[in-house]
Design a protein around this motif. Structure first.
Motif: not given
Length: 617
Positions: A302-303, A347-351, A391-395
């Motif tokens: 996310a960061a 994407s940043a806000y979703a993560l 999910a997070a690493t792929v996004q």
């Protein structure tokens, strides 16, 4: 698109609180974070050799550890540890990686499995690894992990490195049988950096394999010297995630009984006792250090997505163009660039929503005897958290790549920023649990209904409804997940009835298995995102709606193939994305400002300003 962080429609109200999360760090914590990872960590001086660069990385780690709270307090406080690792990730991905290893994969096992858990350690009054712990906590030495073995895939399930109990001494002899069983990759290559390793090995007692345990082993002394019985082979320098990779072989290395992080197991009167009850259950317990890793990786994903989105906006806002269709139009007047900027922010806000969820979520206790895994142990530890790591690493990787491409030449040349983030996100598609293997084990549990309940069936013909509504996203995501699961289960069962063994039945369906588990990950993320959208300010709701529309476009193939979405859904989604994007564009600067990115992230690269590179150490 507004360029002044104070301009716009008041979207900043509530956005900063959302980004900080429900477990927001207080002012004191934010102060020590800034001291632990100060501005001089955001880049490296020019002209350093590879060893000098690595030495500076470890000097930064030592400084960070001494400025931060004690390790035990950090490990007991996920928001604080994740906050430290997030700041390290956006400043210096190599620092993030060695910091993660040090805290979660070296100190973590010592504190979870080692001395202090259940009384004195072993015969003769031998103590636990107190000396190693003290060196790691004081940052006199740095922690690393010896788990994966280079010569076989799925090596976590059955390491060939053994720890044979020696009745004569009461200790153990650790041995790597051949080069194919070398532990790789591990961060132990720098010749001058003291290292302590958590070694995963198969314990052998009285000629019987008793399961996989962790042992504490000094790899390098205060001056970097390697003890007898340890062989370190440094890997060639890499341009990806730049740390001191090496292969490590253990050659009849004698360690005391106290080096065994026994987690309640013991050898008493010549007999072996383990509360885990079986070698399979012991493997799951020994891998139980993974949840703090996954929380940190999700938070770091996310960061770097936030940092990448802020970098792209800084590159794009106010930038003129000379295209002949509209000379001197702002770059963000072009929809491809506007959608890239807004999509990165979405994407940043979703993560960030996902990271906030996992930081506040207690880790699941490994279920006795399962869930069963075939390819890796991770899903048996915490299936949902492992899947969110996927999910997070792929996004994050897709977001960083999008920002890099849409930043033009600066995106390619500014190696200390987007290229470094790209190296980090790419590495963690495999590191911290291989994404593909996690998907396969998740799909296997889904097909068998092993601690898994499919989403309820949605009545009626293929549809969509209001594509900007969270109810629609969740309906589509749940239905495609259910149908993929049913088809996967039917295919595997049909193959078995036709005489296929488990390997053949699954080997022919791995692509479908990955898509099925990915659908489960999508639905889980969208549930988190929908919850955040429903309770957030209008700008946040629009931002997360844009994320969901991007998801729909990316998964249109599955939605249409499974008969979940009606024909024409891509055109409907494109029109919805234009509407949402046009409404969101005036808020872009406020969305970026609410991310509270350090100025070093969004400033022009030093090469374009004439400034020298940062130093630090």
């Amino acid at each position: 698109m507004a360029t002044d962080p104070g301009a716009g429609t008041g979207a900043g109200l509530g956005l900063r609180e959302f980004v900080r999360g429900t477990a927001a760090l207080d002012d004191a914590a934010r102060a020590w974070l800034a001291e632990a990872v100060p501005p001089d960590c955001f880049g490296y001086p020019s002209g350093l050799t590879a060893d000098e660069r690595l030495a500076l990385t470890y000097a930064r780690l030592r400084r960070a550890g001494r400025a931060a709270p004690p390790a035990a307090a950090l490990l007991a406080d996920p928001p604080a540890l994740c906050g430290l690792l997030e700041r390290a990730a956006i400043a210096d991905p190599a620092l993030f990686h060695v910091m993660l290893l040090h805290y979660t994969l070296a100190l973590g096992p010592i504190m979870r499995f080692g001395e202090g858990r259940d009384g004195p350690e072993g015969p003769g009054g031998q103590g636990g690894p107190a000396e190693a712990r003290a060196a790691l906590e004081s940052m006199e030495a740095f922690g690393t992990l010896l788990m994966t073995e280079v010569g076989r895939s799925n090596s976590h399930l059955s390491p060939r490195t053994t720890a044979r109990h020696d009745p004569a001494t009461g200790g153990f002899v650790l041995s790597t049988p051949d080069a194919a069983a070398a532990k790789f990759p591990t961060s132990a290559g720098h010749p001058g950096v003291p290292k302590v390793a958590a070694v995963y090995a198969t314990l052998v007692h009285a000629g019987v394999e008793r399961g996989v345990f962790v042992f504490v082993v000094p790899l390098r002394g205060p001056g970097g010297e390697v003890p007898a019985g340890v062989r370190v082979v440094a890997a060639p320098e890499t341009s990806g995630l730049r740390v001191d990779y090496a292969a490590v072989l253990l050659e009849d290395l004698h360690v005391p009984y106290g080096a065994w992080l026994r987690d309640g197991a013991r050898i008493d009167g010549g007999a072996f006792h383990d509360p885990a009850g079986s070698a399979a259950a012991r493997l799951t317990r020994s891998m139980g250090i993974a949840p703090p890793v996954w929380r940190a990786v999700i938070s770091a994903s996310a960061a770097v997505a936030r940092a990448s989105a802020g970098t792209l906006l800084a590159h794009s806002a106010g930038r003129g163009t000379l295209g002949r269709l509209g000379p001197r139009r702002p770059l963000t007047d072009y929809r491809n660039q506007r959608e890239a900027v807004l999509g990165a922010l979405a994407s940043a806000y979703a993560l960030t929503a996902v990271a906030g969820h996992v930081k506040a979520r207690p880790a699941a206790a490994p279920a006795p005897g399962g869930p069963g895994t075939a390819w890796a142990p991770w899903s048996a530890v915490d299936r949902d958290l492992a899947l969110l790591k996927v999910a997070a690493t792929v996004q994050a990787q897709e977001t960083v790549s999008r920002c890099r491409v849409h930043s033009g030449a600066p995106g390619f040349a500014a190696v200390e920023r987007l290229n470094a983030y790209r190296g980090l996100t790419h590495a963690y598609l495999n590191a911290g649990g291989d994404n593909e293997l996690i998907l396969y084990d998740t799909a296997r549990a889904m097909a068998a209904l092993d601690r898994y309940t499919p989403p309820p069936a949605r009545p009626g013909p293929p549809g969509g409804g209001d594509l900007e509504s969270p109810r629609t996203w969740l309906s589509l995501a749940g239905e495609v997940e259910r149908r993929l699961r049913d088809r996967l289960a039917d295919r595997v069962e049909a193959a078995r009835k036709a005489g296929a063994d488990d390997f053949a039945a699954w080997n022919d369906n791995l692509a479908l298995a990955a898509r099925t588990a990915r659908a489960c990950a999508d639905r889980t993320v969208l549930e988190i995102v929908a919850g955040a959208a429903e309770s957030g300010p209008p700008a946040l709701r629009r931002t997360l709606a844009l994320y969901a529309l991007d998801w729909l476009e990316g998964r249109a193939g599955d939605l249409l193939n499974e008969g979940v979405a009606r024909p024409g859904v891509l055109e409907e989604a494109a029109e919805a994305r234009r509407r949402v994007g046009d409404a969101l564009a005036p808020d872009a600067a406020e969305l970026a400002a609410a991310l509270e990115l350090p100025s070093e992230v969004t400033a022009p690269p030093a090469a374009f300003t004439g400034a020298g590179g940062p130093g630090g150490g």
